[in-house]
Design a protein around this motif. Structure first.
Motif, PDB file in Angstrom:
ATOM      1  N   ARG A 109       0.864  -1.175   0.000  1.00 40.92           N
ATOM      2  CA  ARG A 109       0.000   0.000   0.000  1.00 40.92           C
ATOM      3  C   ARG A 109       0.897   1.220   0.000  1.00 40.92           C
ATOM      4  NH1 ARG A 109      -3.790   1.244   5.070  1.00 40.92           N
ATOM      5  NH2 ARG A 109      -1.723   1.571   5.952  1.00 40.92           N
ATOM      6  N   GLU A 110       0.788   1.997  -1.067  1.00 41.54           N
ATOM      7  CA  GLU A 110       1.669   3.162  -1.237  1.00 41.54           C
ATOM      8  C   GLU A 110       3.130   2.752  -1.102  1.00 41.54           C
ATOM      9  OE1 GLU A 110       0.372   6.089   1.534  1.00 41.54           O
ATOM     10  OE2 GLU A 110      -1.531   6.461   0.501  1.00 41.54           O
ATOM     11  N   LYS A 111       3.501   1.646  -1.757  1.00 42.88           N
ATOM     12  CA  LYS A 111       4.855   1.124  -1.844  1.00 42.88           C
ATOM     13  C   LYS A 111       5.381   0.562  -0.524  1.00 42.88           C
ATOM     14  CE  LYS A 111       6.184   4.160  -5.680  1.00 42.88           C
ATOM     15  NZ  LYS A 111       7.176   5.138  -6.195  1.00 42.88           N
ATOM     16  N   SER A 112       4.520   0.454   0.496  1.00 39.29           N
ATOM     17  CA  SER A 112       4.925  -0.111   1.776  1.00 39.29           C
ATOM     18  C   SER A 112       4.278  -1.480   1.969  1.00 39.29           C
ATOM     19  CB  SER A 112       4.519   0.807   2.934  1.00 39.29           C
ATOM     20  OG  SER A 112       5.198   2.038   2.857  1.00 39.29           O
ATOM     21  N   LEU A 113       5.034  -2.412   2.501  1.00 37.01           N
ATOM     22  CA  LEU A 113       4.541  -3.761   2.732  1.00 37.01           C
ATOM     23  C   LEU A 113       3.499  -3.759   3.850  1.00 37.01           C
ATOM     24  CD1 LEU A 113       4.852  -6.862   2.206  1.00 37.01           C
ATOM     25  CD2 LEU A 113       6.521  -6.855   4.084  1.00 37.01           C
ATOM     26  N   ILE A 114       2.330  -4.353   3.572  1.00 40.80           N
ATOM     27  CA  ILE A 114       1.291  -4.451   4.602  1.00 40.80           C
ATOM     28  C   ILE A 114       0.859  -5.896   4.843  1.00 40.80           C
ATOM     29  CG2 ILE A 114       0.404  -2.126   4.207  1.00 40.80           C
ATOM     30  CD1 ILE A 114      -1.887  -3.389   2.606  1.00 40.80           C
ATOM     31  N   GLY A 115       1.327  -6.829   4.022  1.00 37.62           N
ATOM     32  CA  GLY A 115       0.949  -8.218   4.230  1.00 37.62           C
ATOM     33  C   GLY A 115       1.458  -9.114   3.122  1.00 37.62           C
ATOM     34  N   LYS A 116       1.127 -10.398   3.244  1.00 39.98           N
ATOM     35  CA  LYS A 116       1.559 -11.375   2.255  1.00 39.98           C
ATOM     36  C   LYS A 116       0.415 -12.327   1.920  1.00 39.98           C
ATOM     37  CE  LYS A 116       6.523 -11.299   3.160  1.00 39.98           C
ATOM     38  NZ  LYS A 116       7.725 -12.125   3.385  1.00 39.98           N
ATOM     39  N   LYS A 117       0.509 -12.908   0.724  1.00 39.45           N
ATOM     40  CA  LYS A 117      -0.501 -13.864   0.247  1.00 39.45           C
ATOM     41  C   LYS A 117       0.179 -15.167  -0.130  1.00 39.45           C
ATOM     42  CE  LYS A 117      -2.392 -13.319  -3.857  1.00 39.45           C
ATOM     43  NZ  LYS A 117      -3.280 -12.812  -4.933  1.00 39.45           N
ATOM     44  N   LYS A 118      -0.282 -16.247   0.477  1.00 40.25           N
ATOM     45  CA  LYS A 118       0.237 -17.579   0.175  1.00 40.25           C
ATOM     46  C   LYS A 118      -0.798 -18.328  -0.636  1.00 40.25           C
ATOM     47  CE  LYS A 118       2.285 -19.786   3.473  1.00 40.25           C
ATOM     48  NZ  LYS A 118       3.659 -19.889   2.917  1.00 40.25           N
ATOM     49  N   THR A 119      -0.370 -19.002  -1.699  1.00 37.52           N
ATOM     50  CA  THR A 119      -1.252 -19.824  -2.528  1.00 37.52           C
ATOM     51  C   THR A 119      -1.038 -21.289  -2.200  1.00 37.52           C
ATOM     52  OG1 THR A 119      -1.235 -18.196  -4.326  1.00 37.52           O
ATOM     53  CG2 THR A 119      -1.893 -20.441  -4.882  1.00 37.52           C
ATOM     54  N   LEU A 120      -2.149 -21.999  -1.954  1.00 37.06           N
ATOM     55  CA  LEU A 120      -2.084 -23.412  -1.617  1.00 37.06           C
ATOM     56  C   LEU A 120      -3.049 -24.199  -2.490  1.00 37.06           C
ATOM     57  CD1 LEU A 120      -2.417 -21.684   1.407  1.00 37.06           C
ATOM     58  CD2 LEU A 120      -1.188 -23.756   2.041  1.00 37.06           C
ATOM     59  N   VAL A 121      -2.712 -25.453  -2.758  1.00 39.83           N
ATOM     60  CA  VAL A 121      -3.551 -26.373  -3.527  1.00 39.83           C
ATOM     61  C   VAL A 121      -3.847 -27.583  -2.652  1.00 39.83           C
ATOM     62  CG1 VAL A 121      -3.667 -27.868  -5.554  1.00 39.83           C
ATOM     63  CG2 VAL A 121      -2.620 -25.606  -5.735  1.00 39.83           C
ATOM     64  N   PHE A 122      -5.080 -28.092  -2.747  1.00 37.36           N
ATOM     65  CA  PHE A 122      -5.475 -29.229  -1.916  1.00 37.36           C
ATOM     66  C   PHE A 122      -5.135 -30.542  -2.607  1.00 37.36           C
ATOM     67  CE2 PHE A 122      -8.423 -32.298  -0.024  1.00 37.36           C
ATOM     68  CZ  PHE A 122      -8.165 -32.079   1.322  1.00 37.36           C
ATOM     69  N   TYR A 123      -4.540 -31.473  -1.827  1.00 37.36           N
ATOM     70  CA  TYR A 123      -4.190 -32.807  -2.304  1.00 37.36           C
ATOM     71  C   TYR A 123      -4.948 -33.848  -1.486  1.00 37.36           C
ATOM     72  CZ  TYR A 123      -0.246 -31.066  -5.089  1.00 37.36           C
ATOM     73  OH  TYR A 123       0.519 -30.431  -6.020  1.00 37.36           O
ATOM     74  N   MET A 124      -5.508 -34.856  -2.165  1.00 33.14           N
ATOM     75  CA  MET A 124      -6.149 -35.981  -1.494  1.00 33.14           C
ATOM     76  C   MET A 124      -5.079 -36.966  -1.025  1.00 33.14           C
ATOM     77  SD  MET A 124      -9.502 -35.704  -1.450  1.00 33.14           S
ATOM     78  CE  MET A 124     -10.073 -37.408  -1.335  1.00 33.14           C
ATOM     79  N   GLY A 125      -5.281 -37.559   0.151  1.00 29.23           N
ATOM     80  CA  GLY A 125      -4.331 -38.534   0.662  1.00 29.23           C
ATOM     81  C   GLY A 125      -3.296 -37.892   1.567  1.00 29.23           C
ATOM     82  N   ARG A 126      -2.123 -38.492   1.616  1.00 32.83           N
ATOM     83  CA  ARG A 126      -1.047 -38.018   2.469  1.00 32.83           C
ATOM     84  C   ARG A 126       0.238 -37.876   1.665  1.00 32.83           C
ATOM     85  NH1 ARG A 126      -4.417 -36.317   4.977  1.00 32.83           N
ATOM     86  NH2 ARG A 126      -5.203 -36.915   7.026  1.00 32.83           N
ATOM     87  N   PRO A 127       1.066 -36.890   2.020  1.00 27.31           N
ATOM     88  CA  PRO A 127       2.318 -36.707   1.291  1.00 27.31           C
ATOM     89  C   PRO A 127       3.246 -37.906   1.526  1.00 27.31           C
ATOM     90  CG  PRO A 127       2.253 -35.303   3.255  1.00 27.31           C
ATOM     91  CD  PRO A 127       0.890 -35.918   3.115  1.00 27.31           C
ATOM     92  N   PRO A 128       4.083 -38.242   0.546  1.00 36.14           N
ATOM     93  CA  PRO A 128       4.304 -37.503  -0.708  1.00 36.14           C
ATOM     94  C   PRO A 128       3.503 -38.054  -1.885  1.00 36.14           C
ATOM     95  CG  PRO A 128       6.035 -39.119  -0.433  1.00 36.14           C
ATOM     96  CD  PRO A 128       5.104 -39.295   0.750  1.00 36.14           C
ATOM     97  N   THR A 129       2.498 -38.880  -1.629  1.00 31.90           N
ATOM     98  CA  THR A 129       1.767 -39.538  -2.718  1.00 31.90           C
ATOM     99  C   THR A 129       0.366 -38.976  -2.898  1.00 31.90           C
ATOM    100  OG1 THR A 129       1.015 -41.275  -1.198  1.00 31.90           O
ATOM    101  CG2 THR A 129       3.068 -41.679  -2.400  1.00 31.90           C
ATOM    102  N   GLY A 130       0.103 -37.773  -2.389  1.00 32.03           N
ATOM    103  CA  GLY A 130      -1.220 -37.184  -2.516  1.00 32.03           C
ATOM    104  C   GLY A 130      -1.572 -36.862  -3.957  1.00 32.03           C
TER     105      GLY A 130
END
Length: 205
Positions: A109-130
């Motif tokens: 906002r007005e060239k000053s950092l005010i927050g961050k956005k994380k992108t996530l995707v949903f996987y079925m099952g459990r890692p690492p084989t989701g």
């Protein structure tokens, strides 16, 4: 992977948008108007954004927990720490898990950092084989000048805003009217429309 149909056991609580009204705030508005106030004002609540524990719901159940939304749904959430003394977040549900993709985006906002956005995707099952699904989540958290660590009374747990949606072919989002339960029945009947008392402000906290 093909889209996952909805299995919903809740038929109350959703507020459909009245004709002509769409809740599509910009990233900056989510932080300055909604998340900052949620973090710093104990009595603050928003008619458009529900409070949920993301880890207690599968993504295809979340639309029925939202207060409103046609093809994307917003929630206030407390980040659930995976380890008591650590910073990693628990993103697992009973059916699968949310996996982050790439680096967090900075929100200015007005060239000053005010927050961050994380992108996530949903996987079925459990890692690492989701198995990857079409469900996506954007997680917004305060940072920079609006960081909870700069607050005179920082919260023990950190509030975030999560925006959840499902994509279909060519990057389009699934409309709530197209979401079906696993038994093939129609979606939850619409509730009477509620006209909001205000529109999102953009002049900051």
């Amino acid at each position: 992977m093909e889209n996952i149909s909805v299995l919903s056991n809740r038929e109350e609580g959703q507020i459909n948008s009245p004709p002509g009204y769409r809740f599509h705030p910009r990233d900056e508005e989510l932080l300055t108007y909604f998340l900052y106030k949620k973090t710093n004002i104990a009595e603050f609540s928003a008619k458009e954004i529900a409070e949920v524990d993301i880890q207690k719901f599968e993504p295809w159940d979340l639309p029925w927990e939202a207060k409103m939304g046609d093809d994307e749904w917003y929630f206030f959430c407390l980040r659930n720490r995976k380890y008591q003394n650590g910073f990693r977040t628990n993103r697992a549900t009973e059916a699968g898990y949310w996996k982050s993709t790439g680096r967090d985006g900075e929100i200015l906002r007005e060239k000053s950092l005010i927050g961050k956005k994380k992108t996530l995707v949903f996987y079925m099952g459990r890692p690492p084989t989701g198995a990857k699904t079409n469900w996506v989540m954007h997680e917004y958290r305060l940072g920079g000048n609006l960081s909870v660590h700069n607050s005179p009374t920082p919260a023990e747990n950190e509030w975030v805003i999560c925006r959840v949606f499902e994509t279909i072919s060519r990057g389009k989002r699934t409309h709530i009217s197209d979401i079906k339960r696993l038994d093939g029945s129609s979606p939850v009947p619409p509730s009477p429309p509620v006209v909001p008392d205000y529109l999102p402000e953009t002049n900051g906290p």
